[in-house]
Scaffold this motif. Sequence first.
Motif, mmCIF file in Angstrom:
data_model
loop_
_atom_site.group_PDB
_atom_site.id
_atom_site.type_symbol
_atom_site.label_atom_id
_atom_site.label_comp_id
_atom_site.label_asym_id
_atom_site.label_seq_id
_atom_site.Cartn_x
_atom_site.Cartn_y
_atom_site.Cartn_z
ATOM 1 N N ALA A 1 -0.094 4.038 3.049
ATOM 2 C CA ALA A 1 -0.191 3.806 4.047
ATOM 3 C C ALA A 1 -0.678 4.527 5.355
ATOM 4 O O ALA A 1 -0.337 5.455 5.331
ATOM 5 N N THR B 1 1.006 -1.212 0.293
ATOM 6 C CA THR B 1 -0.198 0.004 -0.084
ATOM 7 C C THR B 1 0.491 1.110 -0.011
ATOM 8 O O THR B 1 1.711 2.187 0.786
ATOM 9 N N ASP C 1 -2.104 -6.636 -4.380
ATOM 10 C CA ASP C 1 -3.365 -7.043 -3.433
ATOM 11 C C ASP C 1 -3.267 -8.719 -3.191
ATOM 12 O O ASP C 1 -3.963 -9.245 -4.354
ATOM 13 N N ASN D 1 -3.544 0.606 -2.847
ATOM 14 C CA ASN D 1 -3.088 -0.956 -2.768
ATOM 15 C C ASN D 1 -2.586 -1.306 -4.027
ATOM 16 O O ASN D 1 -3.112 -1.161 -5.328
#
Length: 292
Positions: free
Chosen positions: A16, A13, A26, A23
């Motif tokens: 984040a 990510t 993923d 993302n």
Amino acid sequence: MDQEISFNQVTHTYQADTPFAQNALDKVSLKIAPNSFTAIIGHTGSGKSTLVQHINALLKSTFGEIEVYGRQITPSTTNKNLKQLRKHVGMVFQFPEKQLFEESVIKDIMFGPKNYGASDADAEKSAVKAMKLVGLDASLRDQSPFDLSGGQMRRVAIAGVLAMNPEILILDEPTAGLDPHGHKEIMDLAQGLHDHRNMTIILVTHQMDDVVDYASDVIVMDRGQVVKHGTPSQIFADPKWVYKMHLDLPSSGEFATRLIRAGVPLEKTPLTIENLADEIVHLIQGGNHTDE
């Protein structure tokens, strides 16, 4: 030592814990076999470059783990424990010649081995060997890399990576900006490293002809996920799916698709020019046989 590369539920990510969190990977799980020539493809922003930068831990995952050479990389792995791993994994970025900085070709190529603790003599020995490997004439060793042609500068940059004797070589769009001759030289160099030195090659590319001409294994990325993993023939078997992924077919497949639309009854989509020629010859011979 186990040379398999594996991703287990890897998420990365960017930004984040902010409102801009995104993302780039993923929950990616995949395996790359040792000594394979693997192409990673996908439209711009699909996660290709983010994926390969986890293999030598230039990026570390937000969640999940990667295993390379039996070494695990997790979000908490420290850089101190990654130095030896990075020695095994060489990475050539797009336009790598922009990273050249030393006053001579030989010194630039020696930089990597010296950075990992090699003596001047051993680093020079590795650099000379790497120059031969990429086809750089020994007469260039004391020249400034900035006086060389674009293609030669790229070879110097690649030699700097090879001087560290990696077992895995990651090439991120290695032919960007090169003319057709330079393009073929770089790809043939990658093929030679794979065939004659058993090096694991991981190629990030938008060039579908390179995928079918060189790779034995293909990973397709879309929106940070692996959506398909197989041989080139499996990946390009369904042209509609390829276009849905915003990808191109190899040039022979594009031409064959036009022929099929024009009513030419080709049995399958050929991947290479040779396959296309064989299909056309087969069609002509079949037609002649019917007429007889």
